[in-house]
Write a protein that holds these residues in place. Structure first.
Motif, PDB file in Angstrom:
ATOM      1  N   VAL A  91     -12.530 -42.119  -6.842  1.00 17.29           N
ATOM      2  CA  VAL A  91     -12.633 -42.904  -8.077  1.00 17.29           C
ATOM      3  C   VAL A  91     -13.224 -44.255  -7.718  1.00 17.29           C
ATOM      4  O   VAL A  91     -12.746 -44.921  -6.783  1.00 17.29           O
ATOM      5  N   ARG A  92     -14.264 -44.694  -8.445  1.00 20.56           N
ATOM      6  CA  ARG A  92     -14.897 -45.988  -8.183  1.00 20.56           C
ATOM      7  C   ARG A  92     -14.244 -47.050  -9.073  1.00 20.56           C
ATOM      8  O   ARG A  92     -14.092 -46.863 -10.278  1.00 20.56           O
ATOM      9  N   VAL A  93     -13.851 -48.174  -8.449  1.00 20.30           N
ATOM     10  CA  VAL A  93     -13.202 -49.277  -9.164  1.00 20.30           C
ATOM     11  C   VAL A  93     -13.980 -50.563  -8.901  1.00 20.30           C
ATOM     12  O   VAL A  93     -14.752 -50.662  -7.932  1.00 20.30           O
ATOM     13  N   PRO A  94     -13.798 -51.591  -9.737  1.00 17.00           N
ATOM     14  CA  PRO A  94     -14.512 -52.861  -9.525  1.00 17.00           C
ATOM     15  C   PRO A  94     -14.085 -53.540  -8.227  1.00 17.00           C
ATOM     16  O   PRO A  94     -13.011 -53.284  -7.679  1.00 17.00           O
ATOM     17  N   HIS A  95     -14.929 -54.462  -7.755  1.00 22.34           N
ATOM     18  CA  HIS A  95     -14.626 -55.205  -6.534  1.00 22.34           C
ATOM     19  C   HIS A  95     -13.392 -56.092  -6.695  1.00 22.34           C
ATOM     20  O   HIS A  95     -12.733 -56.426  -5.706  1.00 22.34           O
ATOM     21  N   THR A  96     -13.103 -56.498  -7.911  1.00 24.35           N
ATOM     22  CA  THR A  96     -11.980 -57.408  -8.154  1.00 24.35           C
ATOM     23  C   THR A  96     -10.642 -56.681  -8.280  1.00 24.35           C
ATOM     24  O   THR A  96      -9.616 -57.307  -8.560  1.00 24.35           O
ATOM     25  N   THR A  97     -10.616 -55.398  -8.069  1.00 20.03           N
ATOM     26  CA  THR A  97      -9.391 -54.602  -8.244  1.00 20.03           C
ATOM     27  C   THR A  97      -8.363 -54.960  -7.174  1.00 20.03           C
ATOM     28  O   THR A  97      -8.709 -55.194  -6.004  1.00 20.03           O
ATOM     29  N   ASP A  98      -7.098 -54.983  -7.583  1.00 14.11           N
ATOM     30  CA  ASP A  98      -5.999 -55.137  -6.635  1.00 14.11           C
ATOM     31  C   ASP A  98      -5.866 -53.807  -5.887  1.00 14.11           C
ATOM     32  O   ASP A  98      -5.301 -52.838  -6.388  1.00 14.11           O
ATOM     33  N   LEU A  99      -6.379 -53.768  -4.668  1.00 15.58           N
ATOM     34  CA  LEU A  99      -6.445 -52.506  -3.934  1.00 15.58           C
ATOM     35  C   LEU A  99      -5.061 -51.950  -3.608  1.00 15.58           C
ATOM     36  O   LEU A  99      -4.845 -50.739  -3.660  1.00 15.58           O
TER      37      LEU A  99
END
Length: 271
Positions: free
Chosen positions: A177-185
């Protein structure tokens, strides 16, 4: 004339009648003994948990040997010489062997598969760009069941000597799943881990894992690796993807915005 025919018929019956009856009795006893020995052997092999193809082959060989012995004894009752018969069968066997090279090749390959056991019934294999669950292993062919429940019949000679990929009875799913760079990993990892560990189709051993698959300009690709049984591969993948999407939405994690490259061409608007 009628009297002489009757006398000749009676003479033939007296001379060969008992021989015929004896031969038929020998064949009948041989058939019963073959069935009895085959059944006894089959039960013994089942207790030893022998592979079905090997068990079936040995039972058939036992039955055939008993029937051949009974046939030879029956011929002996008529005074036949067995040596010429055996020689004739040998010569005929050579001719049949040349005519049926493909069939015999499959049989030899089937015996090789049965004895070496490169795969078993119920395992998932790939051979010659064909994948499927092993449904049965016969002497001449191996039957694979594909995801759409269609059957693929593979000649055994196409298996022996080729590169075989045996997945066993479990397979690994890779879910991304691709998430934004600003996501809380860390939050995303916890959500993905919870999804795969709580799924009834995902195996506990080997344990599933979650991590970053790649970092791209359009976002970060998070991957979850989960092992499932072969029979659960098709339903497990869409179920897990749905659960991942719902879990990320609950955390407010959306898909990254698409990147567009906008270029202004000089003089494009002046006309």
């Amino acid at each position: 004339m009628n009297t002489s025919m009757k006398e000749m018929t009676m003479e033939l019956l007296l001379r060969y009648g008992f021989q015929v009856l004896g031969a038929l009795a020998i064949l009948a006893v041989g058939f019963l003994v073959a069935r009895w020995l085959g059944g006894m052997a089959d039960q013994r092999f089942q207790k030893q948990q022998m592979e079905p193809p090997m068990r079936i082959l040995l039972v058939r060989v036992i039955k055939i040997l008993v029937l051949v012995m009974a046939f030879v004894v029956a011929l002996d009752k008529f005074g036949f010489s067995i040596a010429p018969l055996v020689a004739g069968i040998g010569v005929a066997g050579i001719g049949v062997g040349f005519a049926l090279q493909g069939v015999l090749g499959n049989l030899v390959a089937g015996l090789t598969i049965i004895f070496t056991k490169p795969f078993r019934v119920g395992e998932y294999i790939e051979i010659n760009n064909v994948r499927g669950d092993v449904a049965s292993v016969e002497l001449s062919t191996t039957t694979l069941i594909q995801a759409d429940r269609s059957r693929v019949i593979v000649p055994n000679r196409k298996i022996v000597g080729e590169i075989l990929h045996n997945f066993g009875t479990i397979r690994q799913l890779t879910l991304t799943v691709r998430v934004p760079h600003t996501t809380d990993l860390n939050a995303a990892f916890r959500a993905a881990t919870q999804v795969v560990t709580q799924s009834a189709r995902v195996l506990k051993d080997p344990a599933p894992s979650v991590g970053i698959a790649s970092v791209e300009d359009t976002g970060i690709k998070i991957a979850a690796w989960a092992w499932v049984r072969v029979v659960d591969v098709v339903p497990a993948e869409p179920e897990l993807y749905q659960s991942l999407v719902e879990a990320f939405r609950a955390l407010g994690i959306g898909a990254p915005a698409s990147a567009h490259d906008v270029r202004l061409l000089e003089g494009a608007g002046s006309r």
